[in-house]
Design a protein around this motif. Structure first.
Motif, PDB file in Angstrom:
ATOM      1  N   ASP A 266       3.615  -4.531  -7.965  1.00 27.33           N
ATOM      2  CA  ASP A 266       2.767  -3.372  -7.695  1.00 27.33           C
ATOM      3  C   ASP A 266       3.567  -2.258  -7.020  1.00 27.33           C
ATOM      4  O   ASP A 266       3.218  -1.088  -7.126  1.00 27.33           O
ATOM      5  CB  ASP A 266       1.605  -3.763  -6.773  1.00 27.33           C
ATOM      6  CG  ASP A 266       0.770  -4.890  -7.363  1.00 27.33           C
ATOM      7  OD1 ASP A 266       0.273  -4.704  -8.484  1.00 27.33           O
ATOM      8  OD2 ASP A 266       0.650  -5.930  -6.704  1.00 27.33           O
ATOM      9  N   ILE A 267       4.609  -2.640  -6.302  1.00 27.05           N
ATOM     10  CA  ILE A 267       5.406  -1.679  -5.540  1.00 27.05           C
ATOM     11  C   ILE A 267       6.878  -2.005  -5.750  1.00 27.05           C
ATOM     12  O   ILE A 267       7.272  -3.175  -5.717  1.00 27.05           O
ATOM     13  CB  ILE A 267       5.088  -1.735  -4.028  1.00 27.05           C
ATOM     14  CG1 ILE A 267       3.589  -1.510  -3.791  1.00 27.05           C
ATOM     15  CG2 ILE A 267       5.902  -0.706  -3.255  1.00 27.05           C
ATOM     16  CD1 ILE A 267       3.167  -1.779  -2.366  1.00 27.05           C
TER      17      ILE A 267
ATOM     18  N   TRP B 162      10.447   5.165  -3.660  1.00 31.20           N
ATOM     19  CA  TRP B 162       9.610   4.021  -3.979  1.00 31.20           C
ATOM     20  C   TRP B 162       8.528   4.443  -4.950  1.00 31.20           C
ATOM     21  O   TRP B 162       8.159   5.618  -5.030  1.00 31.20           O
ATOM     22  CB  TRP B 162       9.021   3.391  -2.721  1.00 31.20           C
ATOM     23  CG  TRP B 162       8.131   4.279  -1.896  1.00 31.20           C
ATOM     24  CD1 TRP B 162       8.506   5.291  -1.074  1.00 31.20           C
ATOM     25  CD2 TRP B 162       6.704   4.225  -1.830  1.00 31.20           C
ATOM     26  NE1 TRP B 162       7.425   5.867  -0.489  1.00 31.20           N
ATOM     27  CE2 TRP B 162       6.300   5.235  -0.931  1.00 31.20           C
ATOM     28  CE3 TRP B 162       5.740   3.424  -2.430  1.00 31.20           C
ATOM     29  CZ2 TRP B 162       4.960   5.467  -0.641  1.00 31.20           C
ATOM     30  CZ3 TRP B 162       4.409   3.648  -2.133  1.00 31.20           C
ATOM     31  CH2 TRP B 162       4.030   4.661  -1.240  1.00 31.20           C
TER      32      TRP B 162
ATOM     33  N   TYR C  82       3.854   1.525   1.075  1.00 30.95           N
ATOM     34  CA  TYR C  82       5.099   0.758   1.099  1.00 30.95           C
ATOM     35  C   TYR C  82       5.491   0.451   2.539  1.00 30.95           C
ATOM     36  O   TYR C  82       5.417   1.321   3.407  1.00 30.95           O
ATOM     37  CB  TYR C  82       6.233   1.529   0.427  1.00 30.95           C
ATOM     38  CG  TYR C  82       7.581   0.883   0.671  1.00 30.95           C
ATOM     39  CD1 TYR C  82       7.940  -0.268  -0.006  1.00 30.95           C
ATOM     40  CD2 TYR C  82       8.464   1.405   1.619  1.00 30.95           C
ATOM     41  CE1 TYR C  82       9.154  -0.890   0.233  1.00 30.95           C
ATOM     42  CE2 TYR C  82       9.680   0.789   1.865  1.00 30.95           C
ATOM     43  CZ  TYR C  82      10.028  -0.359   1.168  1.00 30.95           C
ATOM     44  OH  TYR C  82      11.227  -0.968   1.411  1.00 30.95           O
TER      45      TYR C  82
ATOM     46  N   SER D 131       4.684   3.132  -6.649  1.00 28.61           N
ATOM     47  CA  SER D 131       3.564   2.237  -6.383  1.00 28.61           C
ATOM     48  C   SER D 131       2.464   2.465  -7.407  1.00 28.61           C
ATOM     49  O   SER D 131       2.262   3.576  -7.891  1.00 28.61           O
ATOM     50  CB  SER D 131       3.019   2.486  -4.971  1.00 28.61           C
ATOM     51  OG  SER D 131       1.812   1.783  -4.764  1.00 28.61           O
TER      52      SER D 131
END
Length: 654
Positions: A177-178, A202, A210, A204
């Motif tokens: 998911d991340i 990042w 995060y 997501s």
């Protein structure tokens, strides 16, 4: 061999083992049944139960039936696979004999009595699908995904774009998911700690937040440089206490090092929050392969950024040096001749026309050419110089047009000629009248817009170059004598600038002398403030056969040898060339004593005397006078002098 994977056992959780993907531990072994055995906790402790498997489950060398209590150090054998049961990872049993099987998959089952160790399921340093003996279809699928990612990474123009491509691919190709990338500074320590890593980007799904992975797991990965898959992260105190991973509801995590050679560049983090769709071994292998590609691409991007920085710095230095050079490239003097020359330079600089710069040696013809280039639309392009008189015919051709490797003896590599170097800029050719006939023909074709070839080459080369040429030779006489091509002369003689000799602009001698005095005083650190009146008079009396170059050298020598803050006449050492080069007519004028006549009258008389001496050979007379043939013609026109009609004179005399 070493124990490779660690599986944490928890009370109340049954760990099933078999070939089916639904098992907690999946073994790729033909001797393993789909649902082979299971490990579970009971009041008596941890137990092993065979699930009526086809080939049975062995504890040590004994095939078990029913339930068997496990003790720390027990080895479970399923086909070629070995699993060790321990309650302390620091007291692992020795791995099986490596000669037993080349395809053993060794796994340690860990009872979890020691809560200080992370719940690590798998550890790896290299993707198995690149080396393991697995079906070719699976290998092809993984390589296809990596190939597509490689194309996308190759198209990234910046490091940030590269990271974005990698993160989107990881989220797309895994169940994460991340996804996040943390990098160490390029000048950071060789063995970075978790605190040395900076979150670069990042990605997501579903706007999940995060949080960094725990320091304990990061330290494991950074120290071992192994990719790690861990599950039940939110339930593990070691993995959740430092970074609020529980807020993300993370159920599994992958932490992979980004390593290039001996240098650790950073980490890749993947999180999955769905307990029914956790990250698995396949996701770990893919992430590990991606990290390898990312390491190579990051190194390339860093080199690219470094080169771009160096190029930008070099351009800045070049612009600074060019401004400094241009500030020193100025025509000193305010005589009528110099004012006219500066005005003509401004006019021709705006165009792209070829310019022929004429004048004696040392008059500043190259300086005039640089001023034209600096004031032209080509000012940001290169300015390339070549003295045509300094090279023989073969070397001059190579310098102008370049040569290919092996074109002649000594041509050990390709050489780019001055025409190519000056592309989009200006090419200044000094002593252009010294070109041989063969070079003149090839030179003319380039001036007419035709391509040329390097010596020994066949590839046509087109360039966009402005030509500035200089000469102290009588080109008109050379054309008449057949030594210089007439068509080339007209190509070069689009515009003409004449650098007058210093003796014809004596008003500029003192300003030039003061300019050079200041220049060399600053350069040498000497404290010299001025020229005395007698020193200026001495400079004005001298004829300066070497022109501005001689004056410059004289002032440099004087500054070096001067012992006071003033330059006096005795400090100035002049060359004896002036007397040696002075024409005989001028010496006769001086020997006749003083006459109250103007300089113009003296010049007119001397020109006439020189012409009579050469029987009105203008080229020879101009050479003796030290001026261009065209300059002599202008002076004759100014003084309204023409050659006497000898036939009429003879008749009158008769």
């Amino acid at each position: 061999m070493t124990w490779r994977d660690v599986i944490r056992l928890r009370p109340g959780q049954i760990v099933t083992i078999g070939r089916a993907a639904t098992n907690r531990v999946v073994l790729q072994d033909e001797a393993c049944s789909r649902h082979h055995c299971e490990v579970f906790h009971s009041p008596e402790g941890w137990k092993l139960r065979d699930l009526d498997s086809r080939n049975g489950t062995r504890l040590g060398s004994e095939r078990i039936t029913g339930d068997r209590v496990l003790e720390s150090g027990d080895l479970i054998e399923i086909g070629q696979c070995r699993l060790a049961f321990v309650d302390d990872l620091q007291r692992m049993p020795p791995p099986p004999d490596p000669d037993r099987s080349a395809q053993e998959a060794n796994t340690a089952t860990y009872s979890g009595l020691n809560d200080e160790a992370p719940a690590i399921l798998h550890r790896s340093t290299q993707p198995d699908f690149l080396t393991a003996d697995i079906p070719s279809g699976a290998v092809q699928k993984e390589l296809t995904r990596l190939y597509q990612l490689g194309l996308e990474m190759g198209a990234a123009a910046t490091r940030q774009e590269l990271i974005d491509v990698v993160l989107k691919s990881l989220v797309r190709e895994t169940v994460a998911d991340i996804a996040a990338v943390l990098l160490a500074a390029p000048d950071g320590p060789e063995q970075p700690t978790p605190n040395d890593l900076q979150l670069l980007a990042w990605h997501s799904t579903d706007d999940l937040p995060y949080r960094r992975v725990s320091e304990s797991l990061s330290e494991v990965v950074l120290s071992s440089r192994e990719a790690v898959l861990a599950r039940d992260v939110s339930d593990d105190r070691n993995l959740a206490s430092f970074d609020s991973l529980g807020e993300m509801r993370a159920r599994s995590v992958i932490c992979t090092p980004v390593v290039r050679g001996d240098r650790l560049l950073g980490l890749i983090h993947l999180y999955a929050t769905n307990p029914d769709n956790a990250l698995d071994r396949q996701d770990l292998e893919f992430t590990l392969a991606v990290s390898g590609q990312l390491a190579i691409s990051l190194e390339t991007q860093l080199q690219k950024e470094s080169l771009q920085s160096e190029v930008a710095q070099a351009r800045s230095v070049s612009r600074t040096l060019r401004r400094q050079l241009e500030s020193g490239q100025q025509l000193i003097g305010d005589s009528p001749v110099m004012r006219e020359l500066k005005e003509r330079i401004g006019l021709v600089a705006e165009t792209d026309a070829s310019v022929l710069i004429r004048g004696e040696s040392g008059c500043g013809k190259e300086l005039i050419a640089r001023m034209i280039h600096s004031a032209s639309p080509r000012r940001d392009g290169p300015f390339v110089c070549l003295n045509c008189a300094a090279l023989n015919e073969s070397l001059l051709e190579s310098e102008l047009f370049g040569h290919e490797k092996g074109a002649f003896t000594g041509a050990t590599e390709r050489k780019i000629g001055r025409f190519e170097q000056a592309d989009q800029g200006t090419l200044f050719l000094d002593e252009v009248g010294e070109m041989s006939s063969a070079i003149q023909a090839k030179f003319l074709r380039v001036l007419e817009g035709h391509p040329f070839e390097r010596v020994g080459g066949r590839k046509p080369i087109h360039v966009d170059v402005r030509i500035l040429a200089a000469t102290n030779r009588d080109l008109e006489q050379a054309v008449e004598d057949g030594q210089f091509r007439r068509d080339l002369y007209f190509r070069l003689h689009v515009a003409e600038l004449v650098a007058a000799p210093l003796r014809e602009r004596r008003d500029d001698i003192i300003p030039l002398a003061r300019f050079f005095l200041q220049k060399y005083a600053e350069k040498t650190g000497r404290v010299i403030r001025e020229l005395t009146p007698d020193a200026e008079a001495r400079l004005l009396e001298y004829d300066w056969p070497g022109n501005v170059r001689e004056l410059q050298n004289t002032m440099e020598r004087t500054v070096i040898l001067c012992r006071s803050e003033q330059i006096r006449a005795d400090d100035i050492e002049l060359s004896s060339l002036s007397d040696r080069l002075r024409p005989a007519g001028a010496a006769a004028v001086r020997s006749g004593g003083y006459r109250a006549v103007s300089l113009a009258d003296i010049e007119r008389e001397h020109i006439l005397a020189t012409l009579e001496h050469t029987d009105w050979n203008k080229s020879r007379a101009a050479q003796i006078l030290g001026i261009e043939r065209s300059t002599l013609d202008r002076k004759l026109k100014r003084y309204q002098v023409s050659r006497p009609d000898r036939s009429s004179a003879d008749s009158a005399g008769g």
